[in-house]
Scaffold this motif. Structure first.
Motif, PDB file in Angstrom:
ATOM      1  N   VAL A  35      71.627  -3.627   2.353  1.00  0.00           N
ATOM      2  CA  VAL A  35      70.967  -3.527   1.056  1.00  0.00           C
ATOM      3  C   VAL A  35      71.943  -2.966   0.026  1.00  0.00           C
ATOM      4  CG1 VAL A  35      68.653  -3.231   2.001  1.00  0.00           C
ATOM      5  CG2 VAL A  35      70.074  -1.214   1.573  1.00  0.00           C
ATOM      6  N   ALA A  36      71.627  -3.208  -1.241  1.00  0.00           N
ATOM      7  CA  ALA A  36      72.412  -2.619  -2.325  1.00  0.00           C
ATOM      8  C   ALA A  36      72.082  -1.131  -2.443  1.00  0.00           C
ATOM      9  CB  ALA A  36      72.109  -3.325  -3.640  1.00  0.00           C
ATOM     10  N   LEU A  37      73.064  -0.336  -2.828  1.00  0.00           N
ATOM     11  CA  LEU A  37      72.845   1.088  -3.091  1.00  0.00           C
ATOM     12  C   LEU A  37      72.690   1.273  -4.598  1.00  0.00           C
ATOM     13  CD1 LEU A  37      72.745   4.030  -2.084  1.00  0.00           C
ATOM     14  CD2 LEU A  37      75.232   4.123  -2.394  1.00  0.00           C
ATOM     15  N   ARG A  38      71.528   1.807  -4.991  1.00  0.00           N
ATOM     16  CA  ARG A  38      71.282   2.108  -6.410  1.00  0.00           C
ATOM     17  C   ARG A  38      71.146   3.623  -6.511  1.00  0.00           C
ATOM     18  NH1 ARG A  38      69.413  -0.579 -10.961  1.00  0.00           N
ATOM     19  NH2 ARG A  38      68.814  -2.488  -9.837  1.00  0.00           N
ATOM     20  N   PRO A  39      72.244   4.357  -6.605  1.00  0.00           N
ATOM     21  CA  PRO A  39      72.169   5.819  -6.565  1.00  0.00           C
ATOM     22  C   PRO A  39      71.415   6.396  -7.756  1.00  0.00           C
ATOM     23  CG  PRO A  39      74.357   5.095  -7.216  1.00  0.00           C
ATOM     24  CD  PRO A  39      73.623   3.877  -6.768  1.00  0.00           C
ATOM     25  N   HIS A  40      70.708   7.478  -7.484  1.00  0.00           N
ATOM     26  CA  HIS A  40      70.004   8.195  -8.546  1.00  0.00           C
ATOM     27  C   HIS A  40      70.990   9.178  -9.168  1.00  0.00           C
ATOM     28  CE1 HIS A  40      66.686   9.377 -10.899  1.00  0.00           C
ATOM     29  NE2 HIS A  40      65.744   9.049 -10.037  1.00  0.00           N
ATOM     30  N   LEU A  41      71.154   9.092 -10.479  1.00  0.00           N
ATOM     31  CA  LEU A  41      72.138   9.916 -11.175  1.00  0.00           C
ATOM     32  C   LEU A  41      71.520  11.173 -11.786  1.00  0.00           C
ATOM     33  CD1 LEU A  41      74.065   7.023 -12.958  1.00  0.00           C
ATOM     34  CD2 LEU A  41      74.338   7.891 -10.623  1.00  0.00           C
ATOM     35  N   LYS A  42      70.237  11.421 -11.487  1.00  0.00           N
ATOM     36  CA  LYS A  42      69.538  12.548 -12.102  1.00  0.00           C
ATOM     37  C   LYS A  42      70.056  13.893 -11.624  1.00  0.00           C
ATOM     38  CE  LYS A  42      65.847  13.115  -8.708  1.00  0.00           C
ATOM     39  NZ  LYS A  42      64.409  13.317  -8.513  1.00  0.00           N
ATOM     40  N   THR A  43      70.579  13.955 -10.408  1.00  0.00           N
ATOM     41  CA  THR A  43      71.052  15.232  -9.893  1.00  0.00           C
ATOM     42  C   THR A  43      72.325  15.659 -10.598  1.00  0.00           C
ATOM     43  OG1 THR A  43      70.086  14.791  -7.729  1.00  0.00           O
ATOM     44  CG2 THR A  43      71.772  16.483  -7.826  1.00  0.00           C
ATOM     45  N   SER A  44      73.271  14.737 -10.701  1.00  0.00           N
ATOM     46  CA  SER A  44      74.569  15.095 -11.273  1.00  0.00           C
ATOM     47  C   SER A  44      74.571  15.083 -12.789  1.00  0.00           C
ATOM     48  CB  SER A  44      75.646  14.138 -10.768  1.00  0.00           C
ATOM     49  OG  SER A  44      75.452  12.829 -11.293  1.00  0.00           O
ATOM     50  N   LYS A  45      73.920  14.081 -13.400  1.00  0.00           N
ATOM     51  CA  LYS A  45      73.951  13.900 -14.862  1.00  0.00           C
ATOM     52  C   LYS A  45      75.376  14.010 -15.396  1.00  0.00           C
ATOM     53  CE  LYS A  45      69.321  15.920 -15.511  1.00  0.00           C
ATOM     54  NZ  LYS A  45      68.500  14.730 -15.686  1.00  0.00           N
ATOM     55  N   SER A  46      76.301  13.390 -14.701  1.00  0.00           N
ATOM     56  CA  SER A  46      77.718  13.502 -15.050  1.00  0.00           C
ATOM     57  C   SER A  46      78.422  12.185 -14.767  1.00  0.00           C
ATOM     58  CB  SER A  46      78.369  14.621 -14.229  1.00  0.00           C
ATOM     59  OG  SER A  46      79.778  14.579 -14.320  1.00  0.00           O
ATOM     60  N   TRP A  47      79.176  11.687 -15.725  1.00  0.00           N
ATOM     61  CA  TRP A  47      79.914  10.444 -15.523  1.00  0.00           C
ATOM     62  C   TRP A  47      80.948  10.598 -14.415  1.00  0.00           C
ATOM     63  CZ3 TRP A  47      79.906   5.603 -15.402  1.00  0.00           C
ATOM     64  CH2 TRP A  47      81.077   4.854 -15.397  1.00  0.00           C
ATOM     65  N   ASP A  48      81.566  11.760 -14.325  1.00  0.00           N
ATOM     66  CA  ASP A  48      82.615  11.953 -13.325  1.00  0.00           C
ATOM     67  C   ASP A  48      82.073  11.851 -11.906  1.00  0.00           C
ATOM     68  OD1 ASP A  48      85.168  12.729 -14.868  1.00  0.00           O
ATOM     69  OD2 ASP A  48      83.629  13.986 -15.768  1.00  0.00           O
ATOM     70  N   VAL A  49      80.820  12.233 -11.710  1.00  0.00           N
ATOM     71  CA  VAL A  49      80.187  12.058 -10.405  1.00  0.00           C
ATOM     72  C   VAL A  49      79.651  10.632 -10.267  1.00  0.00           C
ATOM     73  CG1 VAL A  49      78.379  12.852  -8.835  1.00  0.00           C
ATOM     74  CG2 VAL A  49      79.582  14.499 -10.294  1.00  0.00           C
ATOM     75  N   ALA A  50      78.997  10.149 -11.318  1.00  0.00           N
ATOM     76  CA  ALA A  50      78.346   8.832 -11.263  1.00  0.00           C
ATOM     77  C   ALA A  50      79.321   7.718 -10.926  1.00  0.00           C
ATOM     78  CB  ALA A  50      77.663   8.540 -12.593  1.00  0.00           C
ATOM     79  N   LYS A  51      80.498   7.753 -11.499  1.00  0.00           N
ATOM     80  CA  LYS A  51      81.449   6.667 -11.245  1.00  0.00           C
ATOM     81  C   LYS A  51      81.939   6.665  -9.803  1.00  0.00           C
ATOM     82  CE  LYS A  51      85.441   9.200 -13.169  1.00  0.00           C
ATOM     83  NZ  LYS A  51      86.381   9.231 -14.318  1.00  0.00           N
ATOM     84  N   ARG A  52      81.776   7.782  -9.115  1.00  0.00           N
ATOM     85  CA  ARG A  52      82.090   7.838  -7.689  1.00  0.00           C
ATOM     86  C   ARG A  52      80.913   7.358  -6.840  1.00  0.00           C
ATOM     87  NH1 ARG A  52      85.141  11.420 -10.310  1.00  0.00           N
ATOM     88  NH2 ARG A  52      87.151  12.023  -9.426  1.00  0.00           N
ATOM     89  N   GLN A  53      79.695   7.526  -7.366  1.00  0.00           N
ATOM     90  CA  GLN A  53      78.499   7.140  -6.625  1.00  0.00           C
ATOM     91  C   GLN A  53      78.254   5.637  -6.639  1.00  0.00           C
ATOM     92  OE1 GLN A  53      75.736  10.234  -8.592  1.00  0.00           O
ATOM     93  NE2 GLN A  53      74.743   9.795  -6.656  1.00  0.00           N
ATOM     94  N   MET A  54      78.469   5.019  -7.788  1.00  0.00           N
ATOM     95  CA  MET A  54      78.078   3.622  -7.961  1.00  0.00           C
ATOM     96  C   MET A  54      79.064   2.673  -7.289  1.00  0.00           C
ATOM     97  SD  MET A  54      76.747   3.590 -11.915  1.00  0.00           S
ATOM     98  CE  MET A  54      78.373   4.019 -12.552  1.00  0.00           C
ATOM     99  N   THR A  55      78.573   1.515  -6.903  1.00  0.00           N
ATOM    100  CA  THR A  55      79.437   0.526  -6.259  1.00  0.00           C
ATOM    101  C   THR A  55      80.317  -0.199  -7.260  1.00  0.00           C
ATOM    102  OG1 THR A  55      77.561  -1.010  -6.303  1.00  0.00           O
ATOM    103  CG2 THR A  55      77.970   0.172  -4.257  1.00  0.00           C
ATOM    104  N   THR A  56      79.894  -0.244  -8.535  1.00  0.00           N
ATOM    105  CA  THR A  56      80.726  -0.771  -9.617  1.00  0.00           C
ATOM    106  C   THR A  56      80.521   0.116 -10.835  1.00  0.00           C
ATOM    107  OG1 THR A  56      79.218  -2.232 -10.861  1.00  0.00           O
ATOM    108  CG2 THR A  56      80.109  -3.078  -8.770  1.00  0.00           C
ATOM    109  N   PRO A  57      81.440   0.102 -11.801  1.00  0.00           N
ATOM    110  CA  PRO A  57      81.251   0.911 -13.008  1.00  0.00           C
ATOM    111  C   PRO A  57      80.050   0.483 -13.840  1.00  0.00           C
ATOM    112  CG  PRO A  57      83.561   0.283 -12.758  1.00  0.00           C
ATOM    113  CD  PRO A  57      82.787  -0.524 -11.761  1.00  0.00           C
ATOM    114  N   GLN A  58      79.534  -0.710 -13.584  1.00  0.00           N
ATOM    115  CA  GLN A  58      78.376  -1.221 -14.323  1.00  0.00           C
ATOM    116  C   GLN A  58      77.052  -0.915 -13.623  1.00  0.00           C
ATOM    117  OE1 GLN A  58      81.126  -3.494 -13.562  1.00  0.00           O
ATOM    118  NE2 GLN A  58      82.003  -2.642 -15.437  1.00  0.00           N
TER     119      GLN A  58
END
Length: 379
Positions: A35-58
């Motif tokens: 399945v695709a991973l759609r990480p929840h960004l509510k915990t970090s609320k930070s681009w520096d963390v989010a870009k590591r979580q997501m499978t693509t920058p988009q």
């Protein structure tokens, strides 16, 4: 070189080595389940963390506030689900983000909301995709999979209005009350079966259902089969916390988030160490009080992030004062923690603790601060 010893306290510390290991484990889990991973960004609320979580920058990504959607869209994230039932007054903000090239999808679970989405889209000449929220375990909002209202609510998105049904979404929040691995696995199956059953009903009624979305960190960790599901959402897995530790979802060595505090005094007759880290720094969350091991307001570790040998916790917290004592109230050598000593507190719940701070001081399995990552607040 800046180290933790140089910081003003309280300060939010993020261990990047632990973060990266946590992220890779969940990414591998999603791949293994197909399945695709759609990480929840509510915990970090930070681009520096989010870009590591997501499978693509988009993306794909999940957000819990429209401020997050706006912030991450400004960094180029396109595929997002705003995973809180939509308030009609917020549709204009959704449309504004989408007008910049994003695809922010909303969720709803009632006809009034469905009509409001349709009315707005028709009046403004825009398209907004929406997912029907499914209640798989009686935890919170959403329609039960077998609800007689399911098809009627889905059809409240009027064809031709610009409002489009994008699928179904559920969150197994009841997994936070699981009693062990077998129960957790049962709840993961319940989550999957419920949302897949709802998707099947919609398709049988001739309605589209391209997205079938499930997610909670506990069920994502213990789940073993996601047949019929298209994507996995979870968020606190990035940092973990004492509540997840109490559920058996992670190990103590996986805890990536802590709050750095300084000892400011003692109450010798009470066996207390007083710090400058109160509930404004740690949050008031006492979630572990309902678990077998009550962690107070947080578990005490030394400046290197290693739990101290006396098994100390923050037993009480005022606005700017944290009171540390032994878990059982027994005496210990207060002299080991003189005024000026810096300690790290692992929190009960990463989300509200992080929400108290404007930035992360990033370390990597040590005390050297190698970066400062900003985070956002608000709605």
């Amino acid at each position: 070189m800046t180290t933790l010893n140089d910081l003003q306290t309280p300060a939010l510390i993020l261990d990047a080595g632990r973060l990266d290991r946590n992220l890779e484990r969940m990414a591998a889990k999603a791949r293994s389940l197909g399945v695709a991973l759609r990480p929840h960004l509510k915990t970090s609320k930070s681009w520096d963390v989010a870009k590591r979580q997501m499978t693509t920058p988009q993306g794909p990504a999940t957000v819990s506030t429209l401020k997050e959607a706006e912030y991450f869209a400004a960094h180029g994230v396109r595929d997002m689900i705003y995973a809180v039932g939509i308030a009609p007054s917020k549709l204009a903000r959704v449309a504004a983000v989408n007008a910049q090239g994003a695809d922010v999808k909303v969720i709803f679970d009632n006809e009034a909301a469905g009509r409001a989405i349709s009315d707005f889209c028709e009046k403004q000449g825009v398209t907004i995709r929406a997912l029907l929220e499914i209640d798989c375990d009686g935890h919170r909002s959403g329609l039960p999979p077998d609800s007689p209202e399911l098809i009627k609510v889905a059809r409240s998105l009027r064809p031709g209005s610009g409002a489009e049904l994008a699928g179904v979404l559920t969150h197994a929040g009841g997994s936070y009350n699981a009693t062990g691995p077998a129960d957790m696995l049962h709840r993961a199956h319940e989550e999957r079966d419920g949302v897949v059953r709802a998707a099947s009903r919609l398709r049988e009624a001739g309605l589209p259902c391209p997205i079938v979305s499930v997610g909670s960190t506990p069920t994502a960790t213990f789940g073993d089969n996601l047949d019929g599901v298209t994507e996995l959402r979870c968020g606190v897995y990035a940092f973990f916390d004492l509540f997840m530790l109490g559920l058996g979802v992670c190990r103590q060595s996986d805890l990536a988030l802590s709050v750095l505090v300084t000892v400011i005094g003692h109450q010798k007759e009470k066996n207390w160490v007083i710090t400058d880290g109160g509930w404004m720094a740690l949050s008031r969350d006492r979630g572990t009080a309902s678990q077998k091991l009550d962690q107070g307001y947080g578990l005490v570790a030394d400046i290197n992030g290693e739990p101290v040998p006396e098994d100390l916790i923050v037993v009480s917290a005022n606005q700017e004062h944290g009171i540390i004592s032994s878990r059982d109230g027994s005496a210990f050598d207060l002299g080991r923690y003189p005024v000026g000593t810096m300690l790290r507190i692992f929190p009960n719940h990463a989300c509200p603790t992080a929400a108290q701070h404007p930035q992360y001081y990033v370390v990597d399995d040590g005390t050297e601060v190698r970066a400062v990552w900003p985070r956002i607040y608000g709605w």
